[in-house]
Design a protein around this motif. Structure first.
Motif, PDB file in Angstrom:
ATOM      1  N   THR A 173       0.853  -1.187   0.000  1.00 24.02           N
ATOM      2  CA  THR A 173       0.000   0.000   0.000  1.00 24.02           C
ATOM      3  C   THR A 173       0.892   1.241   0.000  1.00 24.02           C
ATOM      4  O   THR A 173       2.105   1.152   0.225  1.00 24.02           O
ATOM      5  N   ASN A 174       0.290   2.400  -0.195  1.00 28.34           N
ATOM      6  CA  ASN A 174       1.059   3.647  -0.189  1.00 28.34           C
ATOM      7  C   ASN A 174       1.642   3.954   1.185  1.00 28.34           C
ATOM      8  O   ASN A 174       2.666   4.633   1.294  1.00 28.34           O
ATOM      9  N   SER A 175       0.996   3.464   2.229  1.00 30.66           N
ATOM     10  CA  SER A 175       1.440   3.761   3.590  1.00 30.66           C
ATOM     11  C   SER A 175       2.238   2.625   4.217  1.00 30.66           C
ATOM     12  O   SER A 175       2.588   2.698   5.392  1.00 30.66           O
ATOM     13  N   GLY A 176       2.526   1.576   3.466  1.00 37.17           N
ATOM     14  CA  GLY A 176       3.311   0.476   4.013  1.00 37.17           C
ATOM     15  C   GLY A 176       2.759  -0.871   3.601  1.00 37.17           C
ATOM     16  O   GLY A 176       1.709  -0.967   2.961  1.00 37.17           O
ATOM     17  N   SER A 177       3.474  -1.920   3.973  1.00 34.71           N
ATOM     18  CA  SER A 177       3.092  -3.274   3.586  1.00 34.71           C
ATOM     19  C   SER A 177       2.141  -3.906   4.595  1.00 34.71           C
ATOM     20  O   SER A 177       2.268  -3.688   5.803  1.00 34.71           O
ATOM     21  N   LEU A 178       1.214  -4.700   4.067  1.00 39.05           N
ATOM     22  CA  LEU A 178       0.303  -5.476   4.904  1.00 39.05           C
ATOM     23  C   LEU A 178       0.577  -6.956   4.684  1.00 39.05           C
ATOM     24  O   LEU A 178       1.191  -7.354   3.701  1.00 39.05           O
ATOM     25  N   VAL A 179       0.109  -7.751   5.621  1.00 42.27           N
ATOM     26  CA  VAL A 179       0.132  -9.204   5.489  1.00 42.27           C
ATOM     27  C   VAL A 179      -1.315  -9.675   5.481  1.00 42.27           C
ATOM     28  O   VAL A 179      -2.070  -9.388   6.422  1.00 42.27           O
ATOM     29  N   LEU A 180      -1.708 -10.376   4.421  1.00 44.87           N
ATOM     30  CA  LEU A 180      -3.075 -10.849   4.278  1.00 44.87           C
ATOM     31  C   LEU A 180      -3.139 -12.340   4.584  1.00 44.87           C
ATOM     32  O   LEU A 180      -2.341 -13.121   4.066  1.00 44.87           O
ATOM     33  N   SER A 181      -4.114 -12.724   5.399  1.00 47.08           N
ATOM     34  CA  SER A 181      -4.269 -14.132   5.766  1.00 47.08           C
ATOM     35  C   SER A 181      -5.732 -14.533   5.717  1.00 47.08           C
ATOM     36  O   SER A 181      -6.611 -13.748   6.096  1.00 47.08           O
ATOM     37  N   PHE A 182      -5.966 -15.749   5.236  1.00 44.67           N
ATOM     38  CA  PHE A 182      -7.309 -16.333   5.258  1.00 44.67           C
ATOM     39  C   PHE A 182      -7.341 -17.265   6.462  1.00 44.67           C
ATOM     40  O   PHE A 182      -6.958 -18.422   6.377  1.00 44.67           O
ATOM     41  N   MET A 183      -7.766 -16.717   7.586  1.00 50.92           N
ATOM     42  CA  MET A 183      -7.741 -17.453   8.843  1.00 50.92           C
ATOM     43  C   MET A 183      -8.946 -18.394   8.951  1.00 50.92           C
ATOM     44  O   MET A 183      -9.831 -18.391   8.108  1.00 50.92           O
ATOM     45  N   ARG A 184      -8.973 -19.149  10.014  1.00 52.31           N
ATOM     46  CA  ARG A 184     -10.089 -20.053  10.266  1.00 52.31           C
ATOM     47  C   ARG A 184     -11.426 -19.311  10.277  1.00 52.31           C
ATOM     48  O   ARG A 184     -12.417 -19.777   9.729  1.00 52.31           O
ATOM     49  N   GLU A 185     -11.418 -18.100  10.856  1.00 47.60           N
ATOM     50  CA  GLU A 185     -12.662 -17.345  10.998  1.00 47.60           C
ATOM     51  C   GLU A 185     -12.921 -16.373   9.856  1.00 47.60           C
ATOM     52  O   GLU A 185     -14.041 -15.886   9.718  1.00 47.60           O
ATOM     53  N   GLY A 186     -11.890 -16.065   9.064  1.00 51.88           N
ATOM     54  CA  GLY A 186     -12.151 -15.134   7.983  1.00 51.88           C
ATOM     55  C   GLY A 186     -10.919 -14.391   7.502  1.00 51.88           C
ATOM     56  O   GLY A 186      -9.782 -14.841   7.668  1.00 51.88           O
ATOM     57  N   PHE A 187     -11.136 -13.229   6.908  1.00 49.55           N
ATOM     58  CA  PHE A 187     -10.122 -12.427   6.224  1.00 49.55           C
ATOM     59  C   PHE A 187      -9.460 -11.478   7.225  1.00 49.55           C
ATOM     60  O   PHE A 187     -10.115 -10.619   7.817  1.00 49.55           O
ATOM     61  N   LEU A 188      -8.134 -11.615   7.389  1.00 52.87           N
ATOM     62  CA  LEU A 188      -7.378 -10.806   8.339  1.00 52.87           C
ATOM     63  C   LEU A 188      -6.248 -10.089   7.620  1.00 52.87           C
ATOM     64  O   LEU A 188      -5.505 -10.701   6.855  1.00 52.87           O
ATOM     65  N   ALA A 189      -6.104  -8.781   7.882  1.00 46.55           N
ATOM     66  CA  ALA A 189      -4.998  -7.990   7.351  1.00 46.55           C
ATOM     67  C   ALA A 189      -4.246  -7.358   8.512  1.00 46.55           C
ATOM     68  O   ALA A 189      -4.857  -6.738   9.389  1.00 46.55           O
ATOM     69  N   LEU A 190      -2.924  -7.542   8.522  1.00 52.49           N
ATOM     70  CA  LEU A 190      -2.076  -6.991   9.573  1.00 52.49           C
ATOM     71  C   LEU A 190      -1.055  -6.032   8.976  1.00 52.49           C
ATOM     72  O   LEU A 190      -0.624  -6.198   7.835  1.00 52.49           O
ATOM     73  N   ASN A 191      -0.653  -5.050   9.775  1.00 46.18           N
ATOM     74  CA  ASN A 191       0.464  -4.189   9.411  1.00 46.18           C
ATOM     75  C   ASN A 191       1.738  -5.029   9.491  1.00 46.18           C
ATOM     76  O   ASN A 191       2.043  -5.606  10.536  1.00 46.18           O
ATOM     77  N   ALA A 192       2.488  -5.126   8.392  1.00 44.42           N
ATOM     78  CA  ALA A 192       3.653  -6.007   8.356  1.00 44.42           C
ATOM     79  C   ALA A 192       4.754  -5.566   9.321  1.00 44.42           C
ATOM     80  O   ALA A 192       5.533  -6.394   9.794  1.00 44.42           O
ATOM     81  N   LYS A 193       4.824  -4.283   9.616  1.00 48.67           N
ATOM     82  CA  LYS A 193       5.891  -3.768  10.475  1.00 48.67           C
ATOM     83  C   LYS A 193       5.558  -3.896  11.948  1.00 48.67           C
ATOM     84  O   LYS A 193       6.412  -4.287  12.755  1.00 48.67           O
ATOM     85  N   THR A 194       4.310  -3.617  12.300  1.00 47.43           N
ATOM     86  CA  THR A 194       3.934  -3.582  13.726  1.00 47.43           C
ATOM     87  C   THR A 194       3.129  -4.804  14.167  1.00 47.43           C
ATOM     88  O   THR A 194       3.023  -5.070  15.362  1.00 47.43           O
ATOM     89  N   GLY A 195       2.525  -5.514  13.222  1.00 48.60           N
ATOM     90  CA  GLY A 195       1.661  -6.629  13.586  1.00 48.60           C
ATOM     91  C   GLY A 195       0.259  -6.199  13.997  1.00 48.60           C
ATOM     92  O   GLY A 195      -0.576  -7.034  14.346  1.00 48.60           O
ATOM     93  N   LYS A 196      -0.030  -4.907  13.929  1.00 42.45           N
ATOM     94  CA  LYS A 196      -1.336  -4.396  14.320  1.00 42.45           C
ATOM     95  C   LYS A 196      -2.405  -4.818  13.318  1.00 42.45           C
ATOM     96  O   LYS A 196      -2.192  -4.814  12.114  1.00 42.45           O
ATOM     97  N   LYS A 197      -3.567  -5.194  13.841  1.00 39.34           N
ATOM     98  CA  LYS A 197      -4.688  -5.568  12.977  1.00 39.34           C
ATOM     99  C   LYS A 197      -5.214  -4.341  12.245  1.00 39.34           C
ATOM    100  O   LYS A 197      -5.555  -3.332  12.855  1.00 39.34           O
ATOM    101  N   VAL A 198      -5.293  -4.458  10.927  1.00 36.75           N
ATOM    102  CA  VAL A 198      -5.809  -3.374  10.095  1.00 36.75           C
ATOM    103  C   VAL A 198      -7.247  -3.648   9.692  1.00 36.75           C
ATOM    104  O   VAL A 198      -8.066  -2.728   9.592  1.00 36.75           O
ATOM    105  N   PHE A 199      -7.564  -4.923   9.489  1.00 35.33           N
ATOM    106  CA  PHE A 199      -8.903  -5.273   9.006  1.00 35.33           C
ATOM    107  C   PHE A 199      -9.194  -6.723   9.341  1.00 35.33           C
ATOM    108  O   PHE A 199      -8.315  -7.580   9.322  1.00 35.33           O
ATOM    109  N   PHE A 200     -10.462  -6.996   9.657  1.00 38.23           N
ATOM    110  CA  PHE A 200     -10.927  -8.377   9.787  1.00 38.23           C
ATOM    111  C   PHE A 200     -12.397  -8.434   9.401  1.00 38.23           C
ATOM    112  O   PHE A 200     -13.184  -7.560   9.758  1.00 38.23           O
ATOM    113  N   GLU A 201     -12.750  -9.469   8.633  1.00 36.28           N
ATOM    114  CA  GLU A 201     -14.147  -9.718   8.318  1.00 36.28           C
ATOM    115  C   GLU A 201     -14.401 -11.221   8.360  1.00 36.28           C
ATOM    116  O   GLU A 201     -13.652 -11.995   7.755  1.00 36.28           O
TER     117      GLU A 201
END
Length: 210
Positions: free
Chosen positions: A9-37
């Motif tokens: 992204t323009n503001s940095g890299s994310l890590v996208l994962s298809f977890m057991r419960e759904g779609f998770l996006a984390l900030n690659a640098k901090t590990g902070k959750k950016v999105f979950f559905e």
């Protein structure tokens, strides 16, 4: 079961994962959750095995077990804050069991259906999930994209080179390269294809398909 994938992204890299419960996006640098559905099966004995597919600013997820496929679009505001918006979710469009689909242009290609029930290779539109074509049955398998072609390896060990076009299924080349039980994903490196079944590893040159 699904592997995480990077997303720039323009503001940095994310890590996208298809977890057991759904779609998770984390900030690659901090590990902070950016999105979950939540996007999962109502069946307890189920898995999400296909990895997220990045197509520009969009992300495609697909799973069997009464889940289906979904497409999300990423956007950032002027402050650099990003979010994913759901574009569509649809069952029976592209329900991938263990094989991750691939995207090319405005279309995605993948194996639809459970492995033990005879899945079929399909092409769908990323715009709305519409099925563009369905190939003759070849059983389960994996696939990669090489430029404007799909490289498909069936569990029966047959390599099929397919035109990556939404118009119709068109096989350009077929070759038996392995025995049965070729379920492991294959790979490409510098024009060489590496694949294995339960007995051996093979390396093939793909120069003739350039």
């Amino acid at each position: 079961y699904s592997s995480a994938v990077p997303f720039a992204t323009n503001s940095g890299s994310l890590v996208l994962s298809f977890m057991r419960e759904g779609f998770l996006a984390l900030n690659a640098k901090t590990g902070k959750k950016v999105f979950f559905e939540r996007f999962r099966s109502p069946i307890s004995a189920s898995v999400n095995a296909a990895s997220p597919v990045v197509a520009g600013n969009r992300v495609l997820l697909s799973s069997c077990y009464d889940v289906g496929a979904g497409l999300w679009d990423y956007r950032e505001n002027s402050a650099g804050e990003g979010r994913f918006d759901t574009l569509w979710k649809k069952k029976d469009a592209l329900d991938c069991h263990y094989s991750s689909p691939v995207a090319f242009g405005e279309f995605a290609y993948g194996f639809h259906g459970r492995q033990e029930r005879g899945p079929v290779l399909r092409c769908i539109s990323l715009k709305d999930g519409k099925v563009m074509w369905e190939a003759p049955s070849m059983g389960a398998g994996n696939l990669l994209r090489a430029k404007d072609k799909l490289l498909v390896l069936s569990e029966n060990g047959e390599l099929i080179v397919v035109e990556a076009s939404p118009k119709s299924f068109r096989a350009l080349h077929r070759q038996q390269i392995l025995g049965t039980g070729a379920r492991a994903h294959f790979s490409l490196a510098n024009g060489l294809l590496f694949a294995r079944d339960q007995r051996r590893l093979v390396c093939l040159s793909l120069d003739r398909f350039e």
